[in-house]
Design a protein around this motif. Structure first.
Motif, PDB file in Angstrom:
ATOM      1  N   ASN A  73       0.675  -1.177  -0.053  1.00  0.00           N
ATOM      2  CA  ASN A  73       0.034  -0.005   0.046  1.00  0.00           C
ATOM      3  C   ASN A  73       0.861   1.359  -0.135  1.00  0.00           C
ATOM      4  N   ARG A  74       1.830   1.237  -0.393  1.00  0.00           N
ATOM      5  CA  ARG A  74       2.910   2.183  -0.568  1.00  0.00           C
ATOM      6  C   ARG A  74       2.551   3.640  -1.254  1.00  0.00           C
ATOM      7  N   LYS A  75       1.678   3.244  -2.437  1.00  0.00           N
ATOM      8  CA  LYS A  75       1.383   4.581  -3.281  1.00  0.00           C
ATOM      9  C   LYS A  75       0.223   5.142  -2.332  1.00  0.00           C
ATOM     10  N   LYS A  76      -0.630   4.467  -1.696  1.00  0.00           N
ATOM     11  CA  LYS A  76      -1.804   4.878  -0.995  1.00  0.00           C
ATOM     12  C   LYS A  76      -1.208   5.517   0.405  1.00  0.00           C
ATOM     13  N   GLY A 119       1.855   6.913   1.072  1.00  0.00           N
ATOM     14  CA  GLY A 119       2.738   8.214   0.633  1.00  0.00           C
ATOM     15  C   GLY A 119       4.067   7.984   1.449  1.00  0.00           C
ATOM     16  N   TRP A 171       4.908   5.135   4.452  1.00  0.00           N
ATOM     17  CA  TRP A 171       4.911   3.731   4.130  1.00  0.00           C
ATOM     18  C   TRP A 171       6.392   3.153   4.549  1.00  0.00           C
ATOM     19  N   GLN A 230      10.820   7.814  -0.387  1.00  0.00           N
ATOM     20  CA  GLN A 230       9.561   7.872  -0.689  1.00  0.00           C
ATOM     21  C   GLN A 230       8.634   6.510  -1.226  1.00  0.00           C
TER      22      GLN A 230
END
Length: 154
Positions: A83-86, A88, A91, A154
């Motif tokens: 879930n790293r994109k969600k 941010g 994560w 990131q």
């Protein structure tokens, strides 16, 4: 039962080796990802086999409780990757803080199995070993915070 015990020992050893490899490799390196996947699979293997081995006894052992908690922490670390994109920027810290805790659980379980089978130790020593990594983890976590803050993780 000997085959299951052998599987348990091998997967726990794999978790130790791949876990230490993963935390010492750069996070974007292909070897880091391979070590992480091996770690996750090894954790699943030794956790399930350990719980099956422990099911032979009617009482729940402290190591079984630690195994369940450690597996949940491991899955949370994996969840952070998925879930790293969600999530941010947060994560990464969520991932490595859970991975460090997860690795501490592997170390605790391994040390307890080895030491209590080798030496006649008082039962309170188990809880000393349980607590010990959590005094070291913040130091390593702070080092990772500095490492990734400098690189704009990131």
């Amino acid at each position: 039962m000997e085959v299951l015990l052998g599987f348990h020992v091998v997967t726990a050893s794999m978790a130790l080796l791949s876990g230490f490899a993963a935390i010492n490799l750069q996070r974007k390196a292909p070897l880091h990802r391979i070590a992480g996947k091996v770690y996750l699979l090894a954790w699943l293997g030794f956790a399930v086999s350990g719980l099956v081995i422990g099911a032979r006894r009617p009482e729940v052992a402290p190591t079984e409780i630690i195994t369940v908690i450690g597996l949940l922490v491991t899955m949370r670390a994996y969840w952070a990757v998925l879930n790293r994109k969600k999530l941010g920027r947060k994560w990464l810290q969520l991932h490595y803080s859970n991975m460090l805790s997860s690795l501490a659980f592997v170390c605790i379980a391994t040390l307890n199995q080895i030491l209590f089978r080798t030496f006649d130790l008082p039962s309170w020593f188990f809880w000393v070993l349980v607590a010990l990594p959590f005094f070291v983890l913040p130091l390593y976590g702070n080092a990772l915070n500095r490492r990734y803050a400098l690189k704009g993780a990131q």
